[in-house]
Design a protein around this motif. Structure first.
Motif, PDB file in Angstrom:
ATOM      1  N   LYS A 251      37.489   8.240  19.886  1.00 51.15           N
ATOM      2  CA  LYS A 251      37.855   9.425  19.293  1.00 51.15           C
ATOM      3  C   LYS A 251      36.565  10.347  20.591  1.00 51.15           C
ATOM      4  CE  LYS A 251      40.321   8.860  15.905  1.00 51.15           C
ATOM      5  NZ  LYS A 251      42.093   9.574  16.343  1.00 51.15           N
ATOM      6  N   LEU A 252      36.166   9.562  20.954  1.00 50.45           N
ATOM      7  CA  LEU A 252      35.070  10.187  21.583  1.00 50.45           C
ATOM      8  C   LEU A 252      34.544   9.326  22.997  1.00 50.45           C
ATOM      9  CD1 LEU A 252      31.853  11.244  19.301  1.00 50.45           C
ATOM     10  CD2 LEU A 252      33.510  12.890  20.491  1.00 50.45           C
ATOM     11  N   ASP A 253      34.449   9.560  23.988  1.00 54.27           N
ATOM     12  CA  ASP A 253      34.086   8.676  25.334  1.00 54.27           C
ATOM     13  C   ASP A 253      33.284   8.056  25.100  1.00 54.27           C
ATOM     14  OD1 ASP A 253      35.980   9.904  26.072  1.00 54.27           O
ATOM     15  OD2 ASP A 253      34.922  10.840  27.957  1.00 54.27           O
ATOM     16  N   THR A 254      31.911   8.049  24.179  1.00 56.21           N
ATOM     17  CA  THR A 254      30.989   7.220  23.838  1.00 56.21           C
ATOM     18  C   THR A 254      30.714   6.438  23.301  1.00 56.21           C
ATOM     19  OG1 THR A 254      29.773   9.116  23.021  1.00 56.21           O
ATOM     20  CG2 THR A 254      28.934   8.723  24.633  1.00 56.21           C
ATOM     21  N   ASN A 255      31.880   6.156  22.046  1.00 54.11           N
ATOM     22  CA  ASN A 255      32.116   5.699  21.484  1.00 54.11           C
ATOM     23  C   ASN A 255      32.610   3.662  22.413  1.00 54.11           C
ATOM     24  OD1 ASN A 255      32.490   6.837  19.259  1.00 54.11           O
ATOM     25  ND2 ASN A 255      34.556   7.065  19.172  1.00 54.11           N
ATOM     26  N   PHE A 256      31.900   2.670  21.553  1.00 53.13           N
ATOM     27  CA  PHE A 256      32.577   1.118  21.737  1.00 53.13           C
ATOM     28  C   PHE A 256      33.778   0.411  21.608  1.00 53.13           C
ATOM     29  CE2 PHE A 256      27.683   2.614  22.860  1.00 53.13           C
ATOM     30  CZ  PHE A 256      27.415   2.076  23.974  1.00 53.13           C
ATOM     31  N   VAL A 257      34.168  -0.279  22.049  1.00 54.76           N
ATOM     32  CA  VAL A 257      34.953  -1.221  21.596  1.00 54.76           C
ATOM     33  C   VAL A 257      35.143  -2.359  22.200  1.00 54.76           C
ATOM     34  CG1 VAL A 257      36.363  -0.388  23.548  1.00 54.76           C
ATOM     35  CG2 VAL A 257      37.906  -1.062  21.717  1.00 54.76           C
ATOM     36  N   ASN A 258      34.839  -3.194  21.667  1.00 58.41           N
ATOM     37  CA  ASN A 258      35.339  -4.860  22.030  1.00 58.41           C
ATOM     38  C   ASN A 258      35.627  -5.170  23.173  1.00 58.41           C
ATOM     39  OD1 ASN A 258      33.669  -5.377  19.525  1.00 58.41           O
ATOM     40  ND2 ASN A 258      35.451  -5.753  17.971  1.00 58.41           N
ATOM     41  N   LEU A 259      35.138  -5.975  23.888  1.00 61.84           N
ATOM     42  CA  LEU A 259      36.412  -6.372  24.781  1.00 61.84           C
ATOM     43  C   LEU A 259      37.195  -7.375  25.142  1.00 61.84           C
ATOM     44  CD1 LEU A 259      33.334  -6.654  27.581  1.00 61.84           C
ATOM     45  CD2 LEU A 259      35.343  -4.744  28.311  1.00 61.84           C
ATOM     46  N   ASP A 260      37.407  -8.192  23.501  1.00 60.30           N
ATOM     47  CA  ASP A 260      37.739  -8.743  23.412  1.00 60.30           C
ATOM     48  C   ASP A 260      38.161  -8.659  22.009  1.00 60.30           C
ATOM     49  OD1 ASP A 260      39.048 -11.969  22.088  1.00 60.30           O
ATOM     50  OD2 ASP A 260      37.659 -12.999  22.843  1.00 60.30           O
ATOM     51  N   GLY A 261      39.604  -7.970  22.005  1.00 54.86           N
ATOM     52  CA  GLY A 261      40.193  -7.599  20.667  1.00 54.86           C
ATOM     53  C   GLY A 261      40.570  -8.129  19.516  1.00 54.86           C
ATOM     54  N   THR A 262      40.035  -9.809  19.696  1.00 57.65           N
ATOM     55  CA  THR A 262      40.728 -10.741  18.574  1.00 57.65           C
ATOM     56  C   THR A 262      39.472 -11.471  18.281  1.00 57.65           C
ATOM     57  OG1 THR A 262      41.324 -12.477  20.133  1.00 57.65           O
ATOM     58  CG2 THR A 262      42.521 -11.124  19.414  1.00 57.65           C
ATOM     59  N   THR A 263      38.109 -11.764  19.172  1.00 60.66           N
ATOM     60  CA  THR A 263      37.136 -12.847  18.429  1.00 60.66           C
ATOM     61  C   THR A 263      35.897 -12.303  19.377  1.00 60.66           C
ATOM     62  OG1 THR A 263      37.564 -14.773  20.407  1.00 60.66           O
ATOM     63  CG2 THR A 263      38.437 -15.074  17.559  1.00 60.66           C
ATOM     64  N   PRO A 264      35.657 -11.501  18.940  1.00 61.50           N
ATOM     65  CA  PRO A 264      34.382 -10.679  19.960  1.00 61.50           C
ATOM     66  C   PRO A 264      33.745 -10.864  19.801  1.00 61.50           C
ATOM     67  CG  PRO A 264      35.251  -9.095  18.091  1.00 61.50           C
ATOM     68  CD  PRO A 264      36.556  -9.807  18.147  1.00 61.50           C
ATOM     69  N   ARG A 265      32.811 -11.725  18.710  1.00 60.66           N
ATOM     70  CA  ARG A 265      31.917 -12.061  19.108  1.00 60.66           C
ATOM     71  C   ARG A 265      31.779 -13.779  19.336  1.00 60.66           C
ATOM     72  NH1 ARG A 265      32.483  -8.858  15.170  1.00 60.66           N
ATOM     73  NH2 ARG A 265      31.056  -6.467  14.867  1.00 60.66           N
ATOM     74  N   THR A 266      32.434 -14.678  19.716  1.00 59.23           N
ATOM     75  CA  THR A 266      33.074 -15.694  19.736  1.00 59.23           C
ATOM     76  C   THR A 266      33.252 -15.802  21.285  1.00 59.23           C
ATOM     77  OG1 THR A 266      33.924 -16.365  17.716  1.00 59.23           O
ATOM     78  CG2 THR A 266      33.999 -18.187  19.626  1.00 59.23           C
ATOM     79  N   PHE A 267      32.097 -17.241  21.818  1.00 59.73           N
ATOM     80  CA  PHE A 267      32.271 -17.503  24.116  1.00 59.73           C
ATOM     81  C   PHE A 267      33.482 -18.423  23.906  1.00 59.73           C
ATOM     82  CE2 PHE A 267      31.914 -18.736  28.111  1.00 59.73           C
ATOM     83  CZ  PHE A 267      31.444 -17.826  28.773  1.00 59.73           C
ATOM     84  N   ASP A 268      34.960 -17.698  23.378  1.00 63.74           N
ATOM     85  CA  ASP A 268      35.943 -18.347  23.953  1.00 63.74           C
ATOM     86  C   ASP A 268      37.286 -17.999  25.041  1.00 63.74           C
ATOM     87  OD1 ASP A 268      37.118 -16.911  22.799  1.00 63.74           O
ATOM     88  OD2 ASP A 268      37.127 -17.766  20.450  1.00 63.74           O
ATOM     89  N   VAL A 269      38.342 -19.000  24.680  1.00 61.93           N
ATOM     90  CA  VAL A 269      39.671 -18.527  25.558  1.00 61.93           C
ATOM     91  C   VAL A 269      40.814 -17.492  25.256  1.00 61.93           C
ATOM     92  CG1 VAL A 269      39.382 -20.865  26.611  1.00 61.93           C
ATOM     93  CG2 VAL A 269      40.729 -20.265  24.498  1.00 61.93           C
ATOM     94  N   ALA A 270      39.851 -17.165  23.677  1.00 59.49           N
ATOM     95  CA  ALA A 270      40.946 -15.910  24.079  1.00 59.49           C
ATOM     96  C   ALA A 270      41.171 -14.539  24.501  1.00 59.49           C
ATOM     97  CB  ALA A 270      40.723 -15.317  22.006  1.00 59.49           C
ATOM     98  N   TYR A 271      39.698 -14.502  25.183  1.00 59.99           N
ATOM     99  CA  TYR A 271      40.179 -13.105  26.242  1.00 59.99           C
ATOM    100  C   TYR A 271      41.240 -13.913  27.144  1.00 59.99           C
ATOM    101  CZ  TYR A 271      39.318 -10.863  31.034  1.00 59.99           C
ATOM    102  OH  TYR A 271      39.342 -10.860  32.013  1.00 59.99           O
ATOM    103  N   TYR A 272      41.564 -14.579  27.369  1.00 59.66           N
ATOM    104  CA  TYR A 272      42.714 -15.349  28.705  1.00 59.66           C
ATOM    105  C   TYR A 272      44.040 -15.401  27.951  1.00 59.66           C
ATOM    106  CZ  TYR A 272      39.199 -16.652  31.802  1.00 59.66           C
ATOM    107  OH  TYR A 272      37.823 -17.201  32.377  1.00 59.66           O
ATOM    108  N   THR A 273      44.519 -15.657  26.031  1.00 55.31           N
ATOM    109  CA  THR A 273      45.060 -15.589  25.696  1.00 55.31           C
ATOM    110  C   THR A 273      45.449 -13.954  25.593  1.00 55.31           C
ATOM    111  OG1 THR A 273      43.887 -15.933  23.371  1.00 55.31           O
ATOM    112  CG2 THR A 273      44.986 -17.567  24.188  1.00 55.31           C
TER     113      THR A 273
END
Length: 342
Positions: A251-273
């Protein structure tokens, strides 16, 4: 079968890259003896780095850095991806010389592209403690590089040995910092940038995988919601439901959104899937899957978690070696990371 052959060939290439990287770090014992004396060569600056560089002058360096990074990330887990990003912004401009840490009018830190960078206070605290224990010995560039490694590990990513011996640069220009990718470039420009840094297309796709953790401001993706690239329509390369979800979060430009929309707190391959599902947050992320030069790499990494983590470590070592300053005549050991020595 053609698809499988391509993937197999790519995986084999990556395997050879890893072997080559390890071999380069440990040359055979007879390499110097067999080298023709009549053909002297200049060693790359990165060859002067060593994991044992501070073994005698500051033996507790890595323990100091690890303790500080661990304490800060325990209080704020969002600092882990921020430190990794800070390291990339440093190395992308003038190499890994801590120029991003210099703080004065006209420096990289004051650039528009640097406004959302974080982690400066953590590096300052580490530097202060290192100066207390090992005065005028350890560069800010080495501290930032090791901190990025420790932040990766604390986020669930791989460990790697950091070679040390970098010197700090004395030049930092705001206009250069604004050339760092902002999430809306085309793949050709990204490949060109990485090639100028001495990195290849595999490094580009693998290091982009750091977006498996962390957040972005909504201002970085607003152009995807409407009139994308002047079309008057939303970006067609993004999943419709995911796009609507992002709109609700932004709603605001200053809001934050997760770069990984499925497992944002886990270092995994979900970014690629996610890219395979048209759920790349930044347009540059999604383009990695739609461009024929990078999509086979995305698919290979999406299906092989171990391949991603092992190659991420290799690519981070390569990133940390970009255009480093070494020796007695290049750069300096800053006493304060914010300023060049007087």
């Amino acid at each position: 079968m053609r698809w499988w052959c391509c993937v197999f060939a790519f995986v084999l290439t990556l395997h050879l890259d890893i072997i080559a990287a390890k071999s380069a770090a440990q040359p055979p014992p007879n390499a110097i003896k067999n080298k023709p004396r009549t053909m002297p060569t200049t060693r790359p600056a990165a060859d002067h780095l060593s994991t044992a560089y501070y073994a005698n002058s500051c033996p507790n360096l890595e323990a100091i850095i690890n303790q500080k990074v661990n304490a800060w990330i325990k209080r704020d887990s969002t600092l882990a991806p921020s430190i990794i990003r800070l390291h990339f912004h440093d190395c992308a401009i003038r190499g890994c010389d801590a120029s991003i840490l210099l703080n004065y009018p006209g420096s990289e830190k004051r650039a528009h592209a640097s406004k959302t960078l974080r982690g400066f206070a953590l590096i300052d605290e580490i530097k202060a403690e290192v100066e207390r224990r090992c005065p005028r010995t350890v560069s800010c560039a080495d501290i930032l590089t090791a901190a990025a490694r420790d932040a990766t590990v604390l986020a669930g990513g791989p460990f790697w040995q950091v070679p040390f011996g970098r010197k700090d640069g004395r030049v930092s220009l705001v206009k250069e910092a604004n050339t760092v990718p902002q999430g809306h470039e085309n793949i050709t420009s990204l490949i060109d940038l990485f090639q100028k840094l001495g990195l290849n297309i595999v490094d580009l796709v693998v290091l982009s995988g750091s977006h498996t953790i962390g957040r972005s401001t909504c201002s970085s993706i607003q152009q995807r919601f409407s009139n994308f690239n002047g079309t008057g329509k939303p970006d067609q390369s993004i999943d419709f439901n995911y796009l609507n979800s992002l709109k609700r979060q932004c709603k605001l430009d200053t809001n934050f959104v997760n770069l990984d929309g499925t497992t944002p707190r886990t270092f995994d391959v979900a970014y690629y899937t996610n890219l395979e599902k048209k759920m790349g947050l930044l347009s540059t992320d999604q383009l990695l899957h739609s461009d024929s030069r990078t999509s086979p790499i995305v698919d290979a990494l999406a299906s092989q978690a171990q391949l991603f983590t092992s190659q991420f470590a290799v690519s981070m070592v390569k990133l940390g070696n970009v255009q480093v300053l070494t020796g007695k005549t290049q750069g300096e050991i800053r006493r304060n990371c914010n300023f060049v020595n007087s």
